[in-house]
Write an enzyme that holds these catalytic residues in place. Structure first.
Site: not given
Length: 359
Positions: A12, A106-107
């Site tokens: 993350d 983003d994860e």
């Protein structure tokens, strides 16, 4: 031969959108930054760590965020920049495994039970990924390592920002036990409130609650809640899983009775759904309203359009239009939901307009 213990990493990025803006504009370093537009219907898409002590969070209305933090600097989102960084990050993931389940730009979850590059441990791989991300992007990432998805995500949250945490086999149940249920991925605020009302405040409380009681109150989700309380989550890492919908729903502490209350609640839902759309760079052509009455009877209403929804205001107007025929309310409302389906990528959504039948 026994089945190998799964090795799952959850990566993350730390305050991703805001961190990209601070990286690319040195004048923003060390300042409270919100990615979004400071306007009446604006919503914070991301907040820097400097903004968070003031209570500024993603999905918060921009005007409220500004009141909480008068020095907050608003920066309009640059999704082309975020996409470019995301591509760099995912290229790093692909060195180690083909089993990558992105949750957003983003994860992601990575299953490295059988890694493409041999390393001493899953922890070593996670550290190498974090180091590579920083070397290539100058951005930090947090990582969680465990034997299932639920625990890996808990672990990545545990040492944010710029940290790594490992929950090894045999320790999942004890790690979960003291944590508030509201911190569990998959237990939203409304569900957490319902659990708290039943005396379920921690993982240990959830573990102690009989499965039949959980089924009575939470239906099909009960098995998942029962499992995670014991540190069990058998969900696979699903590579290239297409997202079918984006939506939010809320269960009210007190039933709603008036049109004004419902529209107010829907305004918040529309803001949250649209923030998810922006984060994932998606929109949709079908708006669905979900309404559950105090006696648990439920109904849904949907409307499909030729063009994808173009902005938050249009999404809200569509939801209100679907609500109108149901007024005045025959029964109080305990749950309200709003969602988008028929999802499309940005290239497919070009030319999206305000829907002509929603003036």
């Amino acid at each position: 031969m026994p089945t190998p213990v799964r090795r799952i990493i959850h990566i993350d990025m730390d305050a991703f959108y805001a961190s990209v803006e601070q990286r690319d504009n040195p004048a923003l370093k060390g300042r409270p930054v919100a990615v979004g537009h400071c306007q009446e219907r604006g919503v914070v898409a991301a907040a820097s760590y400097e903004a968070r002590p003031y209570g500024v969070r993603s999905a918060m209305p921009s005007l409220i965020a500004q009141r909480k933090c008068p020095d907050l600097v608003f920066v309009p989102p640059r999704f082309e920049a975020y996409r470019a960084v995301s591509a760099q990050i995912h290229a790093i993931f692909a060195r180690y495994t083909s089993l990558i389940q992105p949750l957003s730009l983003d994860e992601a979850y990575l299953d490295i039970t059988h890694p493409l590059l041999r390393r001493a441990s899953a922890t070593a791989i996670a550290e190498e990924i974090r180091a590579s991300i920083f070397e290539q992007t100058r951005l930090t990432a947090s990582a969680g390592v465990s034997y299932n998805k639920f625990l890996a995500k808990l672990a990545s949250d545990h040492r944010k920002p710029n940290g790594l945490f490992v929950i090894p086999p045999g320790q999942g149940e004890s790690f979960v036990a003291p944590l508030p249920v509201g911190t569990f991925h998959g237990v939203g605020p409304a569900t957490a409130r319902r659990m708290n009302a039943l005396g379920i405040h921690t993982g240990a409380d959830l573990r102690a609650c009989p499965l039949d009681i959980l089924k009575h109150h939470f239906g099909k989700a009960a098995a998942f809640y029962h499992g995670i309380a014991h540190g069990v989550d058998n969900r696979p890492v699903e590579a290239n899983r297409p997202r079918k919908s984006l939506g939010k729903e809320t269960t009210f502490i007190e039933d709603l009775h008036t049109e004004a209350d419902l529209v107010h609640a829907m305004t918040s839902l529309a803001a949250q759904v649209w923030t998810s759309c922006q984060k994932r760079e998606l929109s949709g052509r079908t708006v669905t309203l979900k309404l559950r009455h105090s006696d648990f009877t439920q109904l849904t209403r949907s409307q499909s359009f030729t063009d994808p929804v173009g902005d938050e205001a249009t999404l809200l107007k569509a939801g209100v239009r679907l609500l109108s025929p149901l007024l005045p309310l025959a029964k109080p409302v305990r749950l309200l939901g709003l969602s988008l389906t028929g999802l499309v990528l940005p290239g497919q959504a070009e030319g999206a307009r305000q829907l002509s039948l929603l003036p």
